[in-house]
Motif scaffolding. Sequence first.
Motif, PDB file in Angstrom:
ATOM      1  N   VAL A   1       0.863  -1.179   0.000  1.00 43.39           N
ATOM      2  CA  VAL A   1       0.000   0.000   0.000  1.00 43.39           C
ATOM      3  C   VAL A   1       0.902   1.233   0.000  1.00 43.39           C
ATOM      4  CG1 VAL A   1      -1.813   1.300   1.166  1.00 43.39           C
ATOM      5  CG2 VAL A   1      -1.783  -1.187   1.335  1.00 43.39           C
ATOM      6  N   ASP A   2       0.700   2.117  -0.967  1.00 46.49           N
ATOM      7  CA  ASP A   2       1.424   3.383  -0.962  1.00 46.49           C
ATOM      8  C   ASP A   2       0.928   4.220   0.216  1.00 46.49           C
ATOM      9  OD1 ASP A   2       2.964   2.929  -3.247  1.00 46.49           O
ATOM     10  OD2 ASP A   2       1.343   3.575  -4.570  1.00 46.49           O
TER      11      ASP A   2
ATOM     12  N   ASP B   1       0.353  13.882 -13.264  1.00 43.85           N
ATOM     13  CA  ASP B   1      -0.347  12.623 -13.004  1.00 43.85           C
ATOM     14  C   ASP B   1       0.418  11.790 -11.986  1.00 43.85           C
ATOM     15  OD1 ASP B   1      -1.999  13.507 -15.017  1.00 43.85           O
ATOM     16  OD2 ASP B   1      -1.070  12.236 -16.557  1.00 43.85           O
ATOM     17  N   THR B   2      -0.328  10.985 -11.230  1.00 43.54           N
ATOM     18  CA  THR B   2       0.275  10.033 -10.303  1.00 43.54           C
ATOM     19  C   THR B   2      -0.717   8.901 -10.064  1.00 43.54           C
ATOM     20  OG1 THR B   2       1.436   9.788  -8.188  1.00 43.54           O
ATOM     21  CG2 THR B   2      -0.571  11.109  -8.179  1.00 43.54           C
ATOM     22  N   GLN B   3      -0.345   7.956  -9.219  1.00 38.46           N
ATOM     23  CA  GLN B   3      -1.265   6.865  -8.895  1.00 38.46           C
ATOM     24  C   GLN B   3      -0.962   6.312  -7.511  1.00 38.46           C
ATOM     25  OE1 GLN B   3      -0.621   4.083 -12.116  1.00 38.46           O
ATOM     26  NE2 GLN B   3       1.064   3.067 -11.053  1.00 38.46           N
ATOM     27  N   LEU B   4      -2.002   5.778  -6.890  1.00 36.16           N
ATOM     28  CA  LEU B   4      -1.891   5.055  -5.624  1.00 36.16           C
ATOM     29  C   LEU B   4      -2.088   3.574  -5.901  1.00 36.16           C
ATOM     30  CD1 LEU B   4      -4.029   7.359  -3.298  1.00 36.16           C
ATOM     31  CD2 LEU B   4      -1.576   6.953  -3.088  1.00 36.16           C
TER      32      LEU B   4
ATOM     33  N   CYS C   1      -7.890   2.595   1.240  1.00 34.92           N
ATOM     34  CA  CYS C   1      -7.921   1.379   0.424  1.00 34.92           C
ATOM     35  C   CYS C   1      -8.506   0.259   1.276  1.00 34.92           C
ATOM     36  CB  CYS C   1      -6.508   1.024  -0.044  1.00 34.92           C
ATOM     37  SG  CYS C   1      -6.405  -0.623  -0.804  1.00 34.92           S
ATOM     38  N   THR C   2      -9.527  -0.408   0.749  1.00 33.22           N
ATOM     39  CA  THR C   2     -10.178  -1.503   1.469  1.00 33.22           C
ATOM     40  C   THR C   2     -10.089  -2.783   0.642  1.00 33.22           C
ATOM     41  OG1 THR C   2     -11.727   0.017   2.544  1.00 33.22           O
ATOM     42  CG2 THR C   2     -12.321  -2.317   2.520  1.00 33.22           C
ATOM     43  N   ALA C   3      -9.617  -3.852   1.281  1.00 40.53           N
ATOM     44  CA  ALA C   3      -9.570  -5.175   0.656  1.00 40.53           C
ATOM     45  C   ALA C   3     -10.590  -6.071   1.352  1.00 40.53           C
ATOM     46  CB  ALA C   3      -8.166  -5.768   0.759  1.00 40.53           C
TER      47      ALA C   3
ATOM     48  N   ILE D   1     -10.376  -5.315   5.395  1.00 39.04           N
ATOM     49  CA  ILE D   1      -9.333  -4.545   6.063  1.00 39.04           C
ATOM     50  C   ILE D   1      -9.126  -3.249   5.297  1.00 39.04           C
ATOM     51  CG2 ILE D   1      -8.152  -6.514   7.112  1.00 39.04           C
ATOM     52  CD1 ILE D   1      -6.173  -6.481   4.801  1.00 39.04           C
ATOM     53  N   THR D   2      -8.666  -2.214   6.001  1.00 37.93           N
ATOM     54  CA  THR D   2      -8.501  -0.894   5.397  1.00 37.93           C
ATOM     55  C   THR D   2      -7.144  -0.314   5.772  1.00 37.93           C
ATOM     56  OG1 THR D   2     -10.886  -0.480   5.452  1.00 37.93           O
ATOM     57  CG2 THR D   2      -9.458   1.441   5.233  1.00 37.93           C
ATOM     58  N   ARG D   3      -6.534   0.356   4.818  1.00 42.31           N
ATOM     59  CA  ARG D   3      -5.267   1.059   5.044  1.00 42.31           C
ATOM     60  C   ARG D   3      -5.381   2.449   4.419  1.00 42.31           C
ATOM     61  NH1 ARG D   3      -0.068  -1.161   5.277  1.00 42.31           N
ATOM     62  NH2 ARG D   3      -1.051  -3.022   6.161  1.00 42.31           N
ATOM     63  N   LYS D   4      -4.776   3.451   5.064  1.00 41.41           N
ATOM     64  CA  LYS D   4      -4.860   4.823   4.585  1.00 41.41           C
ATOM     65  C   LYS D   4      -3.639   5.202   3.752  1.00 41.41           C
ATOM     66  CE  LYS D   4      -7.630   6.361   8.530  1.00 41.41           C
ATOM     67  NZ  LYS D   4      -7.700   7.285   9.700  1.00 41.41           N
ATOM     68  N   ALA D   5      -3.856   6.134   2.827  1.00 44.76           N
ATOM     69  CA  ALA D   5      -2.778   6.663   1.988  1.00 44.76           C
ATOM     70  C   ALA D   5      -3.001   8.162   1.816  1.00 44.76           C
ATOM     71  CB  ALA D   5      -2.757   5.965   0.638  1.00 44.76           C
TER      72      ALA D   5
END
Length: 357
Positions: free
Chosen positions: A137-138, A148-151, A200-202, A209-213
């Motif tokens: 996870v970024d 432009d960019t991406q996570l 981001c949630t998987a 589960i969730t992780r923040k970016a």
Amino acid sequence: MKSVTTLGILLSLAITVYSQQDVELTFTLNPTKVLVNTRPSLRCTVVNKPTDKKVRIMRLREDGTKYLIATDNRNSGDETFYEVKEEGVGTYVVTFKSINRFDEGTYLCEVQQSVGDSAVTKSVYVRVLQPPIFTHVDSKVSVKQNSDTQLTCTATGYPTPVVTWQREDANILPGGSIQRVSSVLTISNAQPEYRGMYACTASNLAASITRKAEVEVIFSPVVKPLIKERRQMIGYQITFKCQIEADPIVKEENIIWTFSERNDVGGSEVNHPVTFLERNTIEATSKMVIKRVSKSDFGYYTCTATNNEGFGLTQFLLEESDTPQPDLTGVIAGSTTKVVSVAVLVLCLLVGQQMRT
């Protein structure tokens, strides 16, 4: 004599029918939601089990053959994987010591009928779930405005987790929609309003589960006036305030106030007091105060802020008023001496008039 014989035959048939009642069998999994590395149980309950028949619990292999795990209350399989016991009369339980993905499949409970070779069989499919685990996870990306960019967010698990993105503040994602299903969130033509925290949630059948970016957008200053057009009477106080957003943040020495009688961006730097307040990592406020407005103060004021990415500005107009106006705090401030002098003059005129009369 004949009636006695008939009665005996009927009694014999009744006993035979009673002894040949159909076997009733139930086969269940507990719990029904099985997670990897847990201890679920297969429970087979038999009613009307013939005394000379055995209950067999088996696994059905992919090739169609059967692997025997238990016969009644005895372990017929590998004791390192299964525990077998009888609970009460006619209930047989097989417990996995630590189930894994390779244990997934169809399991059978089977018992022979008392007559013939037919068997009663029940089956249960055991699906072994593995909760999602993030593999990458970024945590933070930085991008310049209009670039432009991406996570990226990836996870493993069984079934394969569904990965979704959304903003923590529930605002719309760059490009539209509240939620996006993808392991990669692409941010095109980045703007300051895209900055902030993303989640981001998987998810799969086992868990979520969730992780923040964090997305950081590097941009030149955006300068906004608190009130763009102001009016004040000569001799009274007026305050101008500009609100600044920029990344990197603008410092005090990078803010300039200028004055011009005409509506243009040029002009000379003001001599009035200026204060600076840095509110957070990207926001600041600059305030200019004219303690006593004079005739030469009417015109256009420009607040200009600069950082490494460029500059931004906003303009204010100050016009003369016939009456004192409240400042930004809501209080009329300024010409105290002038007010006192006028009051003394009025008082003197009244006293003189009384003395003449």
